[in-house]
Write a protein that holds these residues in place. Structure first.
Motif, PDB file in Angstrom:
ATOM      1  N   ILE A  90       0.823  -1.209   0.000  1.00  0.00           N
ATOM      2  CA  ILE A  90       0.000   0.000   0.000  1.00  0.00           C
ATOM      3  C   ILE A  90       0.852   1.252   0.000  1.00  0.00           C
ATOM      4  CG2 ILE A  90      -1.652   1.338   1.371  1.00  0.00           C
ATOM      5  CD1 ILE A  90      -2.722  -1.443   2.374  1.00  0.00           C
ATOM      6  N   GLU A  91       1.848   1.317   0.869  1.00  0.00           N
ATOM      7  CA  GLU A  91       2.614   2.556   1.010  1.00  0.00           C
ATOM      8  C   GLU A  91       3.508   2.826  -0.198  1.00  0.00           C
ATOM      9  OE1 GLU A  91       4.517   1.671   4.636  1.00  0.00           O
ATOM     10  OE2 GLU A  91       6.116   0.459   3.756  1.00  0.00           O
ATOM     11  N   ASN A  92       3.822   1.768  -0.950  1.00  0.00           N
ATOM     12  CA  ASN A  92       4.685   1.918  -2.118  1.00  0.00           C
ATOM     13  C   ASN A  92       3.934   1.766  -3.437  1.00  0.00           C
ATOM     14  OD1 ASN A  92       7.463   2.188  -0.939  1.00  0.00           O
ATOM     15  ND2 ASN A  92       6.827   0.276   0.037  1.00  0.00           N
ATOM     16  N   THR A  93       2.611   1.591  -3.370  1.00  0.00           N
ATOM     17  CA  THR A  93       1.800   1.284  -4.560  1.00  0.00           C
ATOM     18  C   THR A  93       2.557   0.326  -5.480  1.00  0.00           C
ATOM     19  OG1 THR A  93       2.518   3.397  -5.554  1.00  0.00           O
ATOM     20  CG2 THR A  93       0.334   3.329  -4.516  1.00  0.00           C
ATOM     21  N   ALA A  94       2.922  -0.805  -4.905  1.00  0.00           N
ATOM     22  CA  ALA A  94       3.701  -1.823  -5.609  1.00  0.00           C
ATOM     23  C   ALA A  94       3.093  -3.195  -5.335  1.00  0.00           C
ATOM     24  CB  ALA A  94       5.148  -1.812  -5.134  1.00  0.00           C
ATOM     25  N   TYR A  95       3.306  -4.112  -6.258  1.00  0.00           N
ATOM     26  CA  TYR A  95       2.986  -5.508  -5.970  1.00  0.00           C
ATOM     27  C   TYR A  95       3.990  -6.044  -4.949  1.00  0.00           C
ATOM     28  CZ  TYR A  95      -0.285  -6.203  -9.894  1.00  0.00           C
ATOM     29  OH  TYR A  95      -1.364  -6.159 -10.741  1.00  0.00           O
ATOM     30  N   VAL A  96       3.535  -6.934  -4.083  1.00  0.00           N
ATOM     31  CA  VAL A  96       4.432  -7.657  -3.191  1.00  0.00           C
ATOM     32  C   VAL A  96       4.184  -9.151  -3.369  1.00  0.00           C
ATOM     33  CG1 VAL A  96       5.200  -8.078  -0.828  1.00  0.00           C
ATOM     34  CG2 VAL A  96       4.521  -5.771  -1.521  1.00  0.00           C
ATOM     35  N   VAL A  97       5.250  -9.870  -3.689  1.00  0.00           N
ATOM     36  CA  VAL A  97       5.218 -11.330  -3.810  1.00  0.00           C
ATOM     37  C   VAL A  97       6.036 -11.872  -2.646  1.00  0.00           C
ATOM     38  CG1 VAL A  97       5.811 -13.307  -5.260  1.00  0.00           C
ATOM     39  CG2 VAL A  97       5.029 -11.159  -6.312  1.00  0.00           C
ATOM     40  N   ALA A  98       5.357 -12.404  -1.647  1.00  0.00           N
ATOM     41  CA  ALA A  98       5.999 -12.816  -0.394  1.00  0.00           C
ATOM     42  C   ALA A  98       5.810 -14.319  -0.206  1.00  0.00           C
ATOM     43  CB  ALA A  98       5.399 -12.052   0.790  1.00  0.00           C
ATOM     44  N   LEU A 116      -2.835  -1.692  -4.408  1.00  0.00           N
ATOM     45  CA  LEU A 116      -3.792  -1.023  -3.530  1.00  0.00           C
ATOM     46  C   LEU A 116      -4.088  -1.836  -2.270  1.00  0.00           C
ATOM     47  CD1 LEU A 116      -6.264   0.581  -6.098  1.00  0.00           C
ATOM     48  CD2 LEU A 116      -4.541   1.732  -4.693  1.00  0.00           C
ATOM     49  N   GLY A 117      -3.334  -2.911  -2.079  1.00  0.00           N
ATOM     50  CA  GLY A 117      -3.440  -3.682  -0.841  1.00  0.00           C
ATOM     51  C   GLY A 117      -4.380  -4.863  -0.893  1.00  0.00           C
ATOM     52  N   ASP A 118      -4.936  -5.169  -2.054  1.00  0.00           N
ATOM     53  CA  ASP A 118      -5.814  -6.333  -2.164  1.00  0.00           C
ATOM     54  C   ASP A 118      -4.983  -7.612  -2.232  1.00  0.00           C
ATOM     55  OD1 ASP A 118      -8.120  -4.793  -2.165  1.00  0.00           O
ATOM     56  OD2 ASP A 118      -8.130  -4.579  -4.346  1.00  0.00           O
ATOM     57  N   VAL A 119      -5.386  -8.608  -1.465  1.00  0.00           N
ATOM     58  CA  VAL A 119      -4.703  -9.900  -1.470  1.00  0.00           C
ATOM     59  C   VAL A 119      -5.221 -10.714  -2.648  1.00  0.00           C
ATOM     60  CG1 VAL A 119      -4.278 -12.026  -0.192  1.00  0.00           C
ATOM     61  CG2 VAL A 119      -4.391  -9.841   1.026  1.00  0.00           C
ATOM     62  N   ASP A 131      -0.521  -7.436 -13.269  1.00  0.00           N
ATOM     63  CA  ASP A 131      -1.025  -6.682 -14.420  1.00  0.00           C
ATOM     64  C   ASP A 131      -0.454  -5.272 -14.385  1.00  0.00           C
ATOM     65  OD1 ASP A 131      -2.487  -5.265 -16.306  1.00  0.00           O
ATOM     66  OD2 ASP A 131      -4.391  -6.189 -15.767  1.00  0.00           O
ATOM     67  N   PRO A 132       0.331  -4.868 -15.393  1.00  0.00           N
ATOM     68  CA  PRO A 132       0.909  -3.519 -15.363  1.00  0.00           C
ATOM     69  C   PRO A 132      -0.136  -2.417 -15.360  1.00  0.00           C
ATOM     70  CG  PRO A 132       1.291  -4.587 -17.477  1.00  0.00           C
ATOM     71  CD  PRO A 132       0.755  -5.638 -16.571  1.00  0.00           C
ATOM     72  N   SER A 133      -1.308  -2.666 -15.948  1.00  0.00           N
ATOM     73  CA  SER A 133      -2.345  -1.633 -15.950  1.00  0.00           C
ATOM     74  C   SER A 133      -2.885  -1.388 -14.551  1.00  0.00           C
ATOM     75  CB  SER A 133      -3.488  -2.013 -16.902  1.00  0.00           C
ATOM     76  OG  SER A 133      -4.217  -3.128 -16.416  1.00  0.00           O
ATOM     77  N   VAL A 134      -2.902  -2.421 -13.709  1.00  0.00           N
ATOM     78  CA  VAL A 134      -3.321  -2.256 -12.310  1.00  0.00           C
ATOM     79  C   VAL A 134      -2.319  -1.366 -11.576  1.00  0.00           C
ATOM     80  CG1 VAL A 134      -3.657  -3.482 -10.122  1.00  0.00           C
ATOM     81  CG2 VAL A 134      -4.598  -4.418 -12.242  1.00  0.00           C
ATOM     82  N   LEU A 135      -1.056  -1.575 -11.846  1.00  0.00           N
ATOM     83  CA  LEU A 135      -0.013  -0.756 -11.228  1.00  0.00           C
ATOM     84  C   LEU A 135      -0.154   0.709 -11.639  1.00  0.00           C
ATOM     85  CD1 LEU A 135       2.716  -0.802  -9.594  1.00  0.00           C
ATOM     86  CD2 LEU A 135       3.820  -1.047 -11.818  1.00  0.00           C
ATOM     87  N   VAL A 136      -0.339   0.946 -12.929  1.00  0.00           N
ATOM     88  CA  VAL A 136      -0.490   2.314 -13.423  1.00  0.00           C
ATOM     89  C   VAL A 136      -1.702   2.986 -12.802  1.00  0.00           C
ATOM     90  CG1 VAL A 136      -0.972   3.702 -15.469  1.00  0.00           C
ATOM     91  CG2 VAL A 136       0.747   1.880 -15.580  1.00  0.00           C
ATOM     92  N   GLU A 137      -2.818   2.282 -12.757  1.00  0.00           N
ATOM     93  CA  GLU A 137      -4.036   2.860 -12.205  1.00  0.00           C
ATOM     94  C   GLU A 137      -3.903   3.119 -10.711  1.00  0.00           C
ATOM     95  OE1 GLU A 137      -7.914   4.381 -11.976  1.00  0.00           O
ATOM     96  OE2 GLU A 137      -6.460   4.146 -13.617  1.00  0.00           O
ATOM     97  N   ARG A 183      -1.191   3.871  -9.079  1.00  0.00           N
ATOM     98  CA  ARG A 183      -0.325   5.032  -8.863  1.00  0.00           C
ATOM     99  C   ARG A 183      -0.978   6.327  -9.355  1.00  0.00           C
ATOM    100  NH1 ARG A 183       5.909   2.665  -9.521  1.00  0.00           N
ATOM    101  NH2 ARG A 183       5.743   1.394  -7.625  1.00  0.00           N
ATOM    102  N   ARG A 184      -1.945   6.207 -10.273  1.00  0.00           N
ATOM    103  CA  ARG A 184      -2.720   7.386 -10.665  1.00  0.00           C
ATOM    104  C   ARG A 184      -3.734   7.727  -9.576  1.00  0.00           C
ATOM    105  NH1 ARG A 184      -7.415   8.936 -12.113  1.00  0.00           N
ATOM    106  NH2 ARG A 184      -8.241   6.816 -11.917  1.00  0.00           N
ATOM    107  N   THR A 185      -4.414   6.694  -9.052  1.00  0.00           N
ATOM    108  CA  THR A 185      -5.438   6.904  -8.028  1.00  0.00           C
ATOM    109  C   THR A 185      -4.834   7.387  -6.718  1.00  0.00           C
ATOM    110  OG1 THR A 185      -6.773   5.149  -9.012  1.00  0.00           O
ATOM    111  CG2 THR A 185      -7.278   5.746  -6.728  1.00  0.00           C
ATOM    112  N   ASN A 186      -3.699   6.806  -6.346  1.00  0.00           N
ATOM    113  CA  ASN A 186      -3.032   7.150  -5.088  1.00  0.00           C
ATOM    114  C   ASN A 186      -1.588   7.545  -5.389  1.00  0.00           C
ATOM    115  OD1 ASN A 186      -2.151   7.403  -2.444  1.00  0.00           O
ATOM    116  ND2 ASN A 186      -1.828   5.206  -2.198  1.00  0.00           N
ATOM    117  N   PRO A 187      -1.360   8.804  -5.787  1.00  0.00           N
ATOM    118  CA  PRO A 187      -0.006   9.226  -6.168  1.00  0.00           C
ATOM    119  C   PRO A 187       0.859   9.583  -4.959  1.00  0.00           C
ATOM    120  CG  PRO A 187      -1.511  11.030  -6.473  1.00  0.00           C
ATOM    121  CD  PRO A 187      -2.354   9.860  -6.003  1.00  0.00           C
ATOM    122  N   SER A 188       0.847   8.734  -3.959  1.00  0.00           N
ATOM    123  CA  SER A 188       1.570   9.056  -2.720  1.00  0.00           C
ATOM    124  C   SER A 188       3.074   9.150  -2.928  1.00  0.00           C
ATOM    125  CB  SER A 188       1.261   8.016  -1.633  1.00  0.00           C
ATOM    126  OG  SER A 188       1.591   6.717  -2.068  1.00  0.00           O
TER     127      SER A 188
END
Length: 251
Positions: free
Chosen positions: A187-195, A213-216, A232-238, A240-245
């Protein structure tokens, strides 16, 4: 980008773990992530693991590369790597296949009654990233997850997928900490996390993929499992557009 998370326990015999690489690695995804210390488990708490350290191009690294090549994928897996201090190796991730990198764990697990630094050497403080399939992977290992500044440094270096192999020791609150921290880093980095963690009962399991956006997207329980997800790269783009933190930071 298709990913597979292999939540499987490593044992105390390196040859058996090398064999498992071939048995567990699927061939129909772009990225396969196995846990921390997959080349050889840590053993009882405080064990000397120096006798199991190898160079990154030793038997384990070569087998990771061979399996990745055979399956036309990229594999991430953990091992103990020889360091300048032969008694205290690095805790290292090797990335082999369509991408190549090595990451030496920065934050050693001197917490919850453990002293990883007694047996291992901390890696250099640097952001290790590697491009793959239109994304940039940022590498972290287990306890690193508790340090948000490391994740942010990786994102500042271009990472949009944080890859976190782990052997997250089981215990009170540990699954809650793991799930909270994985989602927070996303969430804080608007990034995918693969853990990807080792399974119970010794470790916590709960390997997971979280979107920007923090959805599991997918999560295991405590048992051994192989999970799949698509980034999905489009999810990443959206996101970071929605939450440009990242852009709104003032420090």
């Amino acid at each position: 980008m298709s990913v597979a998370l292999v939540q499987h326990a490593s044992g105390l015999e390196p040859e058996d773990n090398r064999r498992l690489l071939g048995e567990l690695t699927p061939g129909d995804v772009a990225l396969v992530v196995l846990p921390e210390a997959f080349a050889r488990d840590f053993g009882p708490p405080g064990s000397d693991v120096s006798g199991y350290a190898e160079p990154v191009d030793g038997p384990f690294g070569r087998e990771v590369a061979r399996v990745a090549g055979d399956r036309s994928t990229t594999v991430v897996a953990g091992m103990f790597e020889l360091s300048a201090d032969r008694d205290r190796p690095y805790n290292t991730l090797v990335v082999r296949g369509a991408a190549t990198a090595d990451y030496r764990k920065v934050h050693l697990y001197d917490s919850f009654g453990y002293r990883e630094s007694d047996r291992l050497t901390a890696g250099p403080v640097e952001a290790v990233t590697v491009p793959l399939a239109g994304f940039t992977l940022g590498l972290m290992t287990c306890y690193d997850l508790r340090f948000p500044e490391q994740a942010r440094a990786l994102v500042d270096a271009g990472a949009d997928v944080l890859v976190v192999p782990a052997a997250w020791v089981a215990g009170e609150r540990k699954v809650e900490h793991w799930r909270t921290l994985v989602r927070a880093r996303a969430i804080e980095n608007t990034a995918y996390v693969v853990a990807v963690g080792q399974p119970g009962p010794r470790y916590s399991g709960h390997s997971m993929v979280v979107d920007p956006l923090g959805d599991v997207l997918v999560e295991a329980g405590e048992e051994s499992a192989v999970l799949r997800a698509t980034l999905d790269p489009s999810v990443l783009v959206e996101a970071r557009r929605t939450n440009p933190s990242l852009l709104n930071r003032r420090r």
